[in-house]
Design a protein around this motif. Structure first.
Motif, PDB file in Angstrom:
ATOM      1  N   MET A  66      72.195  49.664 -63.257  1.00  0.00           N
ATOM      2  CA  MET A  66      73.303  49.332 -62.481  1.00  0.00           C
ATOM      3  C   MET A  66      73.872  49.766 -61.361  1.00  0.00           C
ATOM      4  O   MET A  66      73.881  51.037 -61.088  1.00  0.00           O
ATOM      5  N   LYS A  67      74.392  49.136 -60.463  1.00  0.00           N
ATOM      6  CA  LYS A  67      75.098  49.388 -59.166  1.00  0.00           C
ATOM      7  C   LYS A  67      76.150  48.963 -59.318  1.00  0.00           C
ATOM      8  O   LYS A  67      76.542  47.667 -59.681  1.00  0.00           O
ATOM      9  N   ILE A  68      77.366  49.792 -58.793  1.00  0.00           N
ATOM     10  CA  ILE A  68      78.744  49.475 -58.653  1.00  0.00           C
ATOM     11  C   ILE A  68      78.949  49.323 -56.922  1.00  0.00           C
ATOM     12  O   ILE A  68      78.693  50.167 -56.451  1.00  0.00           O
ATOM     13  N   ILE A  69      79.424  48.190 -56.669  1.00  0.00           N
ATOM     14  CA  ILE A  69      80.052  48.074 -55.269  1.00  0.00           C
ATOM     15  C   ILE A  69      81.654  47.969 -55.369  1.00  0.00           C
ATOM     16  O   ILE A  69      82.203  47.391 -55.950  1.00  0.00           O
ATOM     17  N   ILE A  70      82.251  48.657 -54.134  1.00  0.00           N
ATOM     18  CA  ILE A  70      83.613  48.817 -53.903  1.00  0.00           C
ATOM     19  C   ILE A  70      83.827  48.610 -52.295  1.00  0.00           C
ATOM     20  O   ILE A  70      82.982  48.794 -51.821  1.00  0.00           O
ATOM     21  N   SER A  71      85.050  48.347 -52.236  1.00  0.00           N
ATOM     22  CA  SER A  71      85.306  48.257 -50.645  1.00  0.00           C
ATOM     23  C   SER A  71      85.761  49.900 -50.123  1.00  0.00           C
ATOM     24  O   SER A  71      86.176  50.468 -50.784  1.00  0.00           O
ATOM     25  N   PRO A  72      85.790  49.799 -48.834  1.00  0.00           N
ATOM     26  CA  PRO A  72      86.330  50.957 -48.086  1.00  0.00           C
ATOM     27  C   PRO A  72      87.684  51.032 -48.345  1.00  0.00           C
ATOM     28  O   PRO A  72      88.366  50.260 -48.579  1.00  0.00           O
ATOM     29  N   ALA A  73      88.184  52.063 -47.387  1.00  0.00           N
ATOM     30  CA  ALA A  73      89.853  52.019 -47.433  1.00  0.00           C
ATOM     31  C   ALA A  73      90.064  52.305 -46.005  1.00  0.00           C
ATOM     32  O   ALA A  73      89.573  52.647 -45.088  1.00  0.00           O
ATOM     33  N   LYS A  74      91.361  51.507 -45.601  1.00  0.00           N
ATOM     34  CA  LYS A  74      92.073  51.723 -44.303  1.00  0.00           C
ATOM     35  C   LYS A  74      92.260  53.259 -43.949  1.00  0.00           C
ATOM     36  O   LYS A  74      92.004  53.843 -42.781  1.00  0.00           O
ATOM     37  N   SER A  75      92.900  53.807 -44.875  1.00  0.00           N
ATOM     38  CA  SER A  75      93.498  55.219 -44.881  1.00  0.00           C
ATOM     39  C   SER A  75      92.430  56.341 -45.040  1.00  0.00           C
ATOM     40  O   SER A  75      91.416  56.153 -46.016  1.00  0.00           O
ATOM     41  N   LEU A  76      92.437  57.193 -44.319  1.00  0.00           N
ATOM     42  CA  LEU A  76      91.167  58.039 -44.286  1.00  0.00           C
ATOM     43  C   LEU A  76      91.627  59.456 -44.438  1.00  0.00           C
ATOM     44  O   LEU A  76      92.699  59.794 -44.018  1.00  0.00           O
ATOM     45  N   GLU A  77      90.964  60.386 -44.985  1.00  0.00           N
ATOM     46  CA  GLU A  77      91.289  61.878 -45.371  1.00  0.00           C
ATOM     47  C   GLU A  77      90.234  62.718 -44.634  1.00  0.00           C
ATOM     48  O   GLU A  77      89.295  62.491 -45.273  1.00  0.00           O
ATOM     49  N   PHE A  78      90.478  63.314 -43.487  1.00  0.00           N
ATOM     50  CA  PHE A  78      89.313  64.192 -42.830  1.00  0.00           C
ATOM     51  C   PHE A  78      89.677  65.613 -42.858  1.00  0.00           C
ATOM     52  O   PHE A  78      88.991  66.370 -42.178  1.00  0.00           O
ATOM     53  N   LYS A  79      90.618  66.187 -43.557  1.00  0.00           N
ATOM     54  CA  LYS A  79      91.184  67.343 -43.471  1.00  0.00           C
ATOM     55  C   LYS A  79      91.006  68.240 -44.606  1.00  0.00           C
ATOM     56  O   LYS A  79      90.670  69.435 -44.862  1.00  0.00           O
ATOM     57  N   LYS A  80      91.178  67.513 -45.897  1.00  0.00           N
ATOM     58  CA  LYS A  80      91.367  68.410 -47.151  1.00  0.00           C
ATOM     59  C   LYS A  80      89.762  68.831 -47.666  1.00  0.00           C
ATOM     60  O   LYS A  80      89.001  68.235 -47.044  1.00  0.00           O
ATOM     61  N   ASP A  81      89.896  70.146 -48.024  1.00  0.00           N
ATOM     62  CA  ASP A  81      88.797  70.678 -48.389  1.00  0.00           C
ATOM     63  C   ASP A  81      87.909  69.846 -49.479  1.00  0.00           C
ATOM     64  O   ASP A  81      88.459  69.213 -50.200  1.00  0.00           O
ATOM     65  N   ILE A  82      86.463  70.104 -49.301  1.00  0.00           N
ATOM     66  CA  ILE A  82      85.635  69.300 -49.878  1.00  0.00           C
ATOM     67  C   ILE A  82      84.902  70.038 -51.042  1.00  0.00           C
ATOM     68  O   ILE A  82      84.554  71.291 -50.601  1.00  0.00           O
ATOM     69  N   PRO A  83      84.948  69.564 -52.350  1.00  0.00           N
ATOM     70  CA  PRO A  83      84.081  70.554 -53.413  1.00  0.00           C
ATOM     71  C   PRO A  83      82.562  70.740 -53.197  1.00  0.00           C
ATOM     72  O   PRO A  83      82.089  71.518 -53.780  1.00  0.00           O
ATOM     73  N   TYR A  84      81.917  69.842 -52.717  1.00  0.00           N
ATOM     74  CA  TYR A  84      80.472  70.013 -52.387  1.00  0.00           C
ATOM     75  C   TYR A  84      80.145  69.640 -50.962  1.00  0.00           C
ATOM     76  O   TYR A  84      80.645  68.933 -50.327  1.00  0.00           O
ATOM     77  N   GLU A  85      79.105  70.292 -50.451  1.00  0.00           N
ATOM     78  CA  GLU A  85      78.613  70.387 -48.938  1.00  0.00           C
ATOM     79  C   GLU A  85      77.468  69.543 -48.978  1.00  0.00           C
ATOM     80  O   GLU A  85      77.106  69.010 -48.002  1.00  0.00           O
ATOM     81  N   THR A  86      76.823  69.039 -50.090  1.00  0.00           N
ATOM     82  CA  THR A  86      75.629  68.347 -50.052  1.00  0.00           C
ATOM     83  C   THR A  86      75.952  66.870 -49.438  1.00  0.00           C
ATOM     84  O   THR A  86      77.106  66.346 -49.622  1.00  0.00           O
ATOM     85  N   TYR A  87      75.091  66.320 -48.447  1.00  0.00           N
ATOM     86  CA  TYR A  87      75.333  64.925 -48.022  1.00  0.00           C
ATOM     87  C   TYR A  87      74.091  64.140 -47.823  1.00  0.00           C
ATOM     88  O   TYR A  87      72.751  64.673 -47.932  1.00  0.00           O
ATOM     89  N   SER A  88      74.131  63.073 -47.227  1.00  0.00           N
ATOM     90  CA  SER A  88      73.096  62.186 -47.060  1.00  0.00           C
ATOM     91  C   SER A  88      73.497  61.381 -45.623  1.00  0.00           C
ATOM     92  O   SER A  88      74.474  61.323 -45.163  1.00  0.00           O
ATOM     93  N   LYS A  89      72.312  60.899 -45.162  1.00  0.00           N
ATOM     94  CA  LYS A  89      72.720  59.763 -43.991  1.00  0.00           C
ATOM     95  C   LYS A  89      72.794  58.446 -44.270  1.00  0.00           C
ATOM     96  O   LYS A  89      71.869  57.946 -45.129  1.00  0.00           O
TER      97      LYS A  89
END
Length: 244
Positions: A1-24
């Motif tokens: 199963m795959k779930i699709i959602i929309s993005p958001a206009k409001s963004l948060e780029f300062k709050k600490d993140i719990p995991y450093e793992t990332y993808s491209k």
């Protein structure tokens, strides 16, 4: 199963993140092309194109001008970058590592700039709604640009799933980028409708619908639901203040 959602206009780029793992992001080259088109626009043209204030157009003008494909600069995982009502319901900061892995494999965010984003894909701050009529090499709007790309992506994304279910929790603006005529016939598309009982009637209230979409995605991820039978059980589940 795959779930699709929309993005958001409001963004948060300062709050600490719990995991450093990332993808491209898969369609980074497409995003680069679109930003080249956006870089041609003046601040006044952005106001007109997006129907936003001059202050917002100025902020996004400089975002476009400085945008590049360097993922080591000014980026953040998408699931921690978006900060609208859907994402408040999703509450990704509360996910443990196994839940983040499940989300990475099963949750997809449709995007006007990036096309489709997995939760851990790195993105830069941007504003480009899918309904924007940005002229491009495929036509006069973003639907013509992304339709074939994203429809093929969804087909391929689900081809190895035992139960081919596409759970549509995206808004109409974003979901209609997919060409239903060319979605594989063995894919079951489910589009839940969220209503609140008020004054003797069930009504769709947009702000609550957005939160409910995030809450439903949260419940599925927390419980690692990937079968239709498990999904049917949600009709009896109360999530937050909402019955699904």
């Amino acid at each position: 199963m795959k779930i699709i959602i929309s993005p958001a206009k409001s963004l948060e780029f300062k709050k600490d993140i719990p995991y450093e793992t990332y993808s491209k992001p898969e369609f980074l080259n497409c995003a680069e092309y679109l930003t080249k088109e956006l870089k041609r626009l003046s601040k006044e043209e952005i106001v007109s194109l997006m129907n936003i204030s001059y202050k917002l157009s100025e902020m996004n003008f400089y975002r476009y001008q400085s945008w590049n494909k360097d993922l080591n600069e000014g980026t953040r995982q998408a699931i921690y970058a978006f900060d609208g009502d859907v994402y408040k319901g999703l509450n990704a900061y509360d996910f443990n590592e196994s839940e983040i892995d499940f989300a990475q494999n099963n949750l997809r965010i449709l995007s006007g700039l990036y096309g489709v984003i997995r939760p851990l894909d790195l993105i830069k701050p941007y504003r480009l709604e899918m309904g924007i009529k940005l002229k491009n090499n495929m036509g006069d709007n973003l639907y013509t640009y992304w339709e074939d790309i994203l429809t093929n992506y969804i087909n391929n994304d689900l081809k190895d799933d035992k139960e081919k279910i596409l759970l549509n929790l995206a808004s109409k603006e974003y979901y209609k980028v997919l060409n239903r005529q060319y979605i594989d016939k063995d894919i079951k598309v489910l589009s839940p409708v969220f209503k609140e009982y008020k004054d003797g009637n069930y009504k769709i209230i947009t702000i609550y619908t957005k939160k409910a979409r995030g809450l439903m995605a949260n419940y599925i991820i927390k419980n690692k639901i990937n079968k239709l039978e498990q999904l049917k059980g949600l009709s009896q589940v109360k999530v937050g203040n909402y019955f699904i």
